[in-house]
Design a protein around this motif. Structure first.
Motif, mmCIF file in Angstrom:
data_model
loop_
_atom_site.group_PDB
_atom_site.id
_atom_site.type_symbol
_atom_site.label_atom_id
_atom_site.label_comp_id
_atom_site.label_asym_id
_atom_site.label_seq_id
_atom_site.Cartn_x
_atom_site.Cartn_y
_atom_site.Cartn_z
ATOM 1 N N ASN A 99 0.875 -1.159 0.034
ATOM 2 C CA ASN A 99 -0.080 0.045 0.016
ATOM 3 C C ASN A 99 0.777 1.317 0.184
ATOM 4 O OD1 ASN A 99 -2.545 -1.377 -0.009
ATOM 5 N ND2 ASN A 99 -2.807 -1.538 2.061
ATOM 6 N N LYS A 100 1.930 1.263 0.545
ATOM 7 C CA LYS A 100 2.900 2.453 0.735
ATOM 8 C C LYS A 100 3.253 2.465 -0.767
ATOM 9 C CE LYS A 100 4.251 2.170 5.819
ATOM 10 N NZ LYS A 100 3.489 3.500 6.032
ATOM 11 N N MET A 101 3.694 1.658 -1.324
ATOM 12 C CA MET A 101 4.323 1.603 -2.771
ATOM 13 C C MET A 101 3.206 2.216 -3.536
ATOM 14 S SD MET A 101 6.077 -2.241 -3.844
ATOM 15 C CE MET A 101 6.068 -1.769 -5.677
ATOM 16 N N GLU A 102 2.089 1.682 -3.535
ATOM 17 C CA GLU A 102 1.003 2.185 -4.569
ATOM 18 C C GLU A 102 0.487 3.569 -4.237
ATOM 19 O OE1 GLU A 102 -2.550 -0.649 -4.925
ATOM 20 O OE2 GLU A 102 -3.375 0.953 -6.229
ATOM 21 N N TYR A 103 0.505 3.798 -2.913
ATOM 22 C CA TYR A 103 -0.374 5.023 -2.764
ATOM 23 C C TYR A 103 0.674 6.060 -2.133
ATOM 24 C CZ TYR A 103 -4.809 2.545 -2.627
ATOM 25 O OH TYR A 103 -5.849 1.596 -3.164
ATOM 26 N N GLY A 104 1.861 5.991 -1.925
ATOM 27 C CA GLY A 104 2.962 6.820 -1.449
ATOM 28 C C GLY A 104 3.077 8.065 -2.670
ATOM 29 N N GLY A 105 2.465 8.021 -3.750
ATOM 30 C CA GLY A 105 2.648 9.410 -4.495
ATOM 31 C C GLY A 105 3.814 9.418 -5.391
ATOM 32 N N VAL A 106 4.839 8.445 -5.270
ATOM 33 C CA VAL A 106 5.847 8.418 -6.211
ATOM 34 C C VAL A 106 5.918 7.252 -7.206
ATOM 35 C CG1 VAL A 106 8.551 8.023 -6.035
ATOM 36 C CG2 VAL A 106 7.439 9.427 -4.164
ATOM 37 N N PRO A 107 5.890 7.542 -8.458
ATOM 38 C CA PRO A 107 5.972 6.576 -9.453
ATOM 39 C C PRO A 107 6.936 5.318 -9.014
ATOM 40 C CG PRO A 107 6.100 8.798 -10.349
ATOM 41 C CD PRO A 107 6.264 8.660 -9.020
ATOM 42 N N VAL A 108 6.364 4.176 -9.115
ATOM 43 C CA VAL A 108 7.411 2.824 -8.821
ATOM 44 C C VAL A 108 7.360 2.169 -10.361
ATOM 45 C CG1 VAL A 108 7.852 1.021 -7.756
ATOM 46 C CG2 VAL A 108 6.910 2.959 -6.675
ATOM 47 N N ILE A 109 8.380 1.834 -11.056
ATOM 48 C CA ILE A 109 8.441 1.101 -12.215
ATOM 49 C C ILE A 109 9.190 -0.165 -11.855
ATOM 50 C CG2 ILE A 109 9.410 1.199 -14.718
ATOM 51 C CD1 ILE A 109 8.893 4.366 -14.143
ATOM 52 N N ALA A 110 8.310 -1.266 -12.131
ATOM 53 C CA ALA A 110 9.285 -2.779 -11.917
ATOM 54 C C ALA A 110 9.557 -3.084 -12.988
ATOM 55 C CB ALA A 110 7.842 -3.376 -11.421
ATOM 56 N N ALA A 111 10.975 -3.309 -13.067
ATOM 57 C CA ALA A 111 11.719 -4.456 -14.286
ATOM 58 C C ALA A 111 11.711 -5.710 -13.770
ATOM 59 C CB ALA A 111 13.047 -3.778 -14.255
ATOM 60 N N LEU A 112 10.844 -6.275 -14.637
ATOM 61 C CA LEU A 112 10.485 -7.924 -14.372
ATOM 62 C C LEU A 112 11.267 -8.797 -15.351
ATOM 63 C CD1 LEU A 112 6.606 -7.537 -14.501
ATOM 64 C CD2 LEU A 112 8.075 -7.267 -12.551
ATOM 65 N N LYS A 113 11.789 -9.864 -14.752
ATOM 66 C CA LYS A 113 12.320 -10.906 -15.644
ATOM 67 C C LYS A 113 11.941 -12.480 -14.881
ATOM 68 C CE LYS A 113 16.648 -9.509 -13.111
ATOM 69 N NZ LYS A 113 17.924 -9.370 -13.306
ATOM 70 N N GLY A 114 12.317 -13.075 -15.674
ATOM 71 C CA GLY A 114 12.181 -14.740 -14.920
ATOM 72 C C GLY A 114 10.720 -14.808 -14.329
ATOM 73 N N ALA A 115 10.682 -15.505 -13.165
ATOM 74 C CA ALA A 115 9.708 -15.891 -12.574
ATOM 75 C C ALA A 115 9.189 -14.396 -11.572
ATOM 76 C CB ALA A 115 9.965 -16.855 -11.142
ATOM 77 N N VAL A 116 7.834 -14.277 -12.024
ATOM 78 C CA VAL A 116 7.162 -13.112 -11.220
ATOM 79 C C VAL A 116 6.007 -13.753 -10.731
ATOM 80 C CG1 VAL A 116 6.167 -10.981 -11.370
ATOM 81 C CG2 VAL A 116 7.838 -11.378 -13.040
ATOM 82 N N VAL A 117 5.980 -14.486 -9.529
ATOM 83 C CA VAL A 117 4.918 -15.608 -9.030
ATOM 84 C C VAL A 117 4.517 -15.469 -7.728
ATOM 85 C CG1 VAL A 117 6.041 -17.253 -10.866
ATOM 86 C CG2 VAL A 117 6.930 -17.315 -8.531
ATOM 87 N N GLY A 118 3.555 -15.790 -7.438
ATOM 88 C CA GLY A 118 2.733 -15.628 -5.912
ATOM 89 C C GLY A 118 3.022 -14.563 -5.667
ATOM 90 N N GLY A 119 3.625 -14.405 -4.425
ATOM 91 C CA GLY A 119 3.924 -13.108 -3.766
ATOM 92 C C GLY A 119 4.634 -12.038 -4.642
ATOM 93 N N GLY A 120 5.733 -12.574 -5.554
ATOM 94 C CA GLY A 120 6.279 -11.834 -6.487
ATOM 95 C C GLY A 120 5.416 -11.090 -7.585
ATOM 96 N N LEU A 121 4.416 -11.734 -8.128
ATOM 97 C CA LEU A 121 3.324 -11.078 -8.861
ATOM 98 C C LEU A 121 2.428 -9.954 -8.117
ATOM 99 C CD1 LEU A 121 1.729 -10.633 -11.431
ATOM 100 C CD2 LEU A 121 0.510 -12.609 -11.007
ATOM 101 N N GLU A 122 2.274 -10.339 -6.659
ATOM 102 C CA GLU A 122 1.676 -9.347 -5.825
ATOM 103 C C GLU A 122 2.439 -7.965 -5.798
ATOM 104 O OE1 GLU A 122 0.988 -12.233 -2.687
ATOM 105 O OE2 GLU A 122 -1.212 -11.840 -3.067
ATOM 106 N N LEU A 123 3.933 -8.108 -5.526
ATOM 107 C CA LEU A 123 4.681 -6.970 -5.259
ATOM 108 C C LEU A 123 4.751 -6.217 -6.723
ATOM 109 C CD1 LEU A 123 7.071 -5.635 -4.101
ATOM 110 C CD2 LEU A 123 8.648 -7.400 -4.933
ATOM 111 N N ALA A 124 4.943 -6.977 -7.901
ATOM 112 C CA ALA A 124 4.992 -6.406 -9.149
ATOM 113 C C ALA A 124 3.727 -5.443 -9.414
ATOM 114 C CB ALA A 124 5.126 -7.516 -10.079
ATOM 115 N N SER A 125 2.529 -5.950 -8.910
ATOM 116 C CA SER A 125 1.352 -5.416 -9.389
ATOM 117 C C SER A 125 1.109 -4.152 -8.246
ATOM 118 C CB SER A 125 -0.086 -6.407 -8.895
ATOM 119 O OG SER A 125 -0.084 -6.785 -7.615
ATOM 120 N N ALA A 126 1.741 -4.090 -7.424
ATOM 121 C CA ALA A 126 1.802 -2.613 -6.538
ATOM 122 C C ALA A 126 2.878 -1.645 -7.195
ATOM 123 C CB ALA A 126 2.260 -3.034 -5.133
ATOM 124 N N ALA A 127 3.488 -1.856 -8.260
ATOM 125 C CA ALA A 127 4.073 -0.882 -9.129
ATOM 126 C C ALA A 127 3.288 -0.250 -10.012
ATOM 127 C CB ALA A 127 5.280 -1.479 -9.922
#
Ligand code: 1HE
Length: 269
Positions: A99-127
């Motif tokens: 929530n701090k990531m998504e609502y903090g007001g500073v753009p977050v750009i996730a650079a993905l590679k390989g597995a983006v799975v489970g909680g990793g996809l949850e982390l990426a989806s907050a970017a």
């Protein structure tokens, strides 16, 4: 007063300064495929608590090794033999971080590679922006492991790709990647090259916007999703009232008026 993110005692993340006020954040546990143990989650909470007050204009969140993030640290979870209450509280820390990531007001750009799975996809989806490369794949394997998502997949992944697709991924372990994943909304960019490089190019561009505009775009768009249409239109008007009259915008508006500012053209990418 500005907070110094480099003074934070982080163990799972490494920070570096990039030009233009961009903060480079590296998930730095490649030997465990950047699995999120409780220390990693606390690092994310501490970092994204500080970022909005640190003068950071954009964040690139990337990963060491071949995989972005393998999700919950399953070995820690197995060894800890947690109670329902303990795991609930752990999940609340995940939510705190994301929530701090998504609502903090500073753009977050996730650079993905390989597995983006489970909680990793949850982390990426907050970017706010996700950039995938040719190796990137997305999955929610919790169901096959006797688990359930606890880091916001029911909220953010369904917003990204829709409920039926999310439920199918959860039930069957279906994996999405590449040209199939892009139009479904897993990512906004897919590159043949390095996702780190493209994420940094995008961050450099985003960092040129006025911080108050980026604040409204990132936190504002997220907040209004949680409101009724009536309240959302009110909130948007209030935000626009503040942002669109900011003194720092006058120079940009003057440049448009005197025809020195760039025009919006169809070929600018
Ligand atoms: C881990 C983890 C992990 C790797 N927790 N240690 N997530 C998953 O179900 C994904 C689980 N991981 C995998 O499927 C694979 O590891 C990967 C596809 C990500 C990478 O495969 P590979 O062949 O490159 O690596 P590996 O040999 O499987 O793992 C290398 C090491 O990383 C190994 O440790 P080592 O000490 O034996 O060398 C693995 O144990 C470790 N590792 N992934 C802990 N996830 C809030 S609820 C969220 C719910 C979830 O996220 S459930 C987790 C879903």
């Amino acid at each position: 007063m500005s907070v110094d993110v480099f003074a934070l005692p982080l163990t799972r993340l490494s920070l570096a300064e990039a030009p233009g006020g961009v903060l480079d954040v590296l998930l730095n546990r490649p030997e465990k495929r950047n699995a999120l143990d409780s220390a990693a989650v606390e690092d994310l909470v501490a970092l994204f608590d500080a970022v909005p007050r640190a003068g950071v204009r954009a964040v690139v969140l990337r990963a060491a090794g071949d995989h972005f993030c393998a999700g919950l640290d399953l070995v820690e979870h197995h060894k800890a033999d947690r109670s329902p209450a303990a795991f609930m509280h752990l999940c609340l820390r995940w939510h705190e971080a994301f929530n701090k990531m998504e609502y903090g007001g500073v753009p977050v750009i996730a650079a993905l590679k390989g597995a983006v799975v489970g909680g990793g996809l949850e982390l990426a989806s907050a970017a706010h922006i996700r950039v995938a490369d040719a190796t990137t794949y997305f999955a929610l394997p919790e169901g096959q492991r006797g688990l359930f998502t606890g880091g916001g997949a029911t909220i953010r992944v369904t917003q990204m790709i829709g409920k039926p697709r999310t439920v199918d991924m959860m039930l069957t372990g279906r994996v999405y990647r590449g040209q199939e994943a892009l139009p479904l909304g897993f990512c906004q960019y897919l590159t043949d090259g390095s996702s780190d490089t493209l994420a940094h190019e995008l961050a450099a561009k985003v960092a040129q916007n006025l911080p108050l505009s980026n604040f409204a775009i990132t936190s504002g768009v997220s907040h209004v999703q949680n409101m009724s249409a009536l309240d959302a239109s009110y909130a948007e008007a209030v935000l626009a009232g503040v942002v669109n009259t900011q003194p720092d915008a006058r120079e940009r508006l003057a440049a448009f008026a005197d025809k020195t500012a760039a025009r919006v053209r169809p070929d600018q990418g």
